[in-house]
Design an enzyme around this catalytic site. Sequence first.
Site, PDB file in Angstrom:
ATOM      1  N   LEU A   1       0.871  -1.220  -0.132  1.00  0.00           N
ATOM      2  CA  LEU A   1       0.150   0.016  -0.202  1.00  0.00           C
ATOM      3  C   LEU A   1       0.841   1.285   0.056  1.00  0.00           C
ATOM      4  O   LEU A   1       1.960   1.267   0.667  1.00  0.00           O
ATOM      5  CB  LEU A   1      -0.972  -0.081   1.131  1.00  0.00           C
ATOM      6  CG  LEU A   1      -1.879  -1.241   1.231  1.00  0.00           C
ATOM      7  CD1 LEU A   1      -2.681  -1.061   2.463  1.00  0.00           C
ATOM      8  CD2 LEU A   1      -2.472  -1.570   0.277  1.00  0.00           C
ATOM      9  N   HIS A   2       0.372   2.123  -0.765  1.00  0.00           N
ATOM     10  CA  HIS A   2       0.797   3.566  -0.609  1.00  0.00           C
ATOM     11  C   HIS A   2      -0.225   4.911  -0.303  1.00  0.00           C
ATOM     12  O   HIS A   2      -1.314   4.395  -0.046  1.00  0.00           O
ATOM     13  CB  HIS A   2       1.658   3.748  -2.085  1.00  0.00           C
ATOM     14  CG  HIS A   2       0.795   3.435  -3.328  1.00  0.00           C
ATOM     15  ND1 HIS A   2      -0.397   4.397  -3.441  1.00  0.00           N
ATOM     16  CD2 HIS A   2       0.871   2.836  -4.139  1.00  0.00           C
ATOM     17  CE1 HIS A   2      -0.936   3.770  -4.515  1.00  0.00           C
ATOM     18  NE2 HIS A   2      -0.369   2.908  -4.965  1.00  0.00           N
ATOM     19  N   GLU A   3       0.361   5.937  -0.377  1.00  0.00           N
ATOM     20  CA  GLU A   3      -0.736   6.982  -0.120  1.00  0.00           C
ATOM     21  C   GLU A   3      -1.985   7.140  -0.989  1.00  0.00           C
ATOM     22  O   GLU A   3      -2.986   7.367  -0.448  1.00  0.00           O
ATOM     23  CB  GLU A   3       0.162   8.467  -0.144  1.00  0.00           C
ATOM     24  CG  GLU A   3       1.003   8.650   0.823  1.00  0.00           C
ATOM     25  CD  GLU A   3       2.455   8.216   0.501  1.00  0.00           C
ATOM     26  OE1 GLU A   3       2.466   7.240  -0.344  1.00  0.00           O
ATOM     27  OE2 GLU A   3       3.464   8.436   1.425  1.00  0.00           O
TER      28      GLU A   3
ATOM     29  N   HIS B   1      -3.684   4.424  -2.005  1.00  0.00           N
ATOM     30  CA  HIS B   1      -4.387   3.486  -1.129  1.00  0.00           C
ATOM     31  C   HIS B   1      -5.133   4.050  -0.015  1.00  0.00           C
ATOM     32  O   HIS B   1      -6.158   3.959   0.683  1.00  0.00           O
ATOM     33  CB  HIS B   1      -3.923   2.095  -0.722  1.00  0.00           C
ATOM     34  CG  HIS B   1      -3.326   1.385  -1.959  1.00  0.00           C
ATOM     35  ND1 HIS B   1      -2.131   1.132  -2.118  1.00  0.00           N
ATOM     36  CD2 HIS B   1      -4.092   0.520  -2.936  1.00  0.00           C
ATOM     37  CE1 HIS B   1      -1.836   0.491  -3.200  1.00  0.00           C
ATOM     38  NE2 HIS B   1      -2.940   0.021  -3.587  1.00  0.00           N
TER      39      HIS B   1
ATOM     40  N   ARG C   1       3.878  -0.423  -8.423  1.00  0.00           N
ATOM     41  CA  ARG C   1       4.931  -0.863  -9.453  1.00  0.00           C
ATOM     42  C   ARG C   1       6.145   0.336  -9.568  1.00  0.00           C
ATOM     43  O   ARG C   1       7.194  -0.032 -10.034  1.00  0.00           O
ATOM     44  CB  ARG C   1       4.187  -0.988 -10.983  1.00  0.00           C
ATOM     45  CG  ARG C   1       3.436  -2.234 -10.753  1.00  0.00           C
ATOM     46  CD  ARG C   1       2.992  -2.615 -12.120  1.00  0.00           C
ATOM     47  NE  ARG C   1       2.498  -3.867 -12.201  1.00  0.00           N
ATOM     48  CZ  ARG C   1       1.009  -4.161 -12.249  1.00  0.00           C
ATOM     49  NH1 ARG C   1       0.218  -3.312 -12.140  1.00  0.00           N
ATOM     50  NH2 ARG C   1       0.550  -5.432 -12.065  1.00  0.00           N
TER      51      ARG C   1
END
Length: 281
Positions: free
Chosen positions: A33-35, A37, A186
């Site tokens: 997850l990143h910002e 999400h 990615r």
Amino acid sequence: MVVVKTIKEVRDTVKQWRKEGLTVGFVPTMGYLHEGHQSLIRAAGENDRVVVSIFLNPMQFGPTEDLATYPKDIERDKQKCLEAGADLIFAPEVSEMYEDNFQSYVDMNLLTEELCGLTRPCHFRGVCTVVTKLFNIVKPDKAYFGKKDAQQLAVIKRMVADLNMDIEIVGCPIIREEDGLAKSSRNTYLNADERKAALVLSKAVKKAEELTENGVRNSAEIISAMTSIVEAEPLAKIDYIKIVSLDTMQQISSTEGGALIAMAVYIGKTRLIDNFFYEGE
Ligand code: PAF
């Protein structure tokens, strides 16, 4: 925040919430997850409870794609979910989601034919199937999807309408790095040179936005300006730059009335996407 691995645990928890009269928001993810999400999880906070699924769905990857190398870090994901306000994480094994004799699929015509559907022929069948399963497991009131995956968002909205699923689909804005690159799990594949080169995507999207703001409606003109930007970067190889109808995802010659301006570009071996939704006047 609770982390569960079985369908039964999700169902029991959600049933209990329902008894208490609580509403449920749902954010499906493939993890790492990143910002982007986190922004979906925060948006889902408008419900009483938020469920996040973390499931790297093999069915939506083609045989030559990056399933085996897709980044994974469940501990980091739990932290990100906690920070963003999730109440329940559903992180099933593949065997929990797909029994050995699994035979049923959800598929879609037309909207899946262009853009990513051309390069990734089985992708949307895998997405529609897993999202249907997840919706049947979680039974949320609302589900949240990022606009970066614009075709996916259109496909899910169509599927929910076509199959009378009683769920509201909420599209959330693209979250970008400070320099403009759209956040993506990615992006971790990119080395330093590729990371710089990847900026051609957001630059091309920005160009499309500028032209649109200045009244340009001719698709060919917009695509040509975007193509010049990407082709100037030696590490970039265009998969597609296309302008499609918001409803059908089929190519249109003018953006008059609204359009999705979408692109997929290989930076080295990494395939990245970006887009701009023009809603029309
Ligand atoms: O967008 C994604 O991460 C995936 O396609 C989804 C919706 C979680 C289905 O596996």
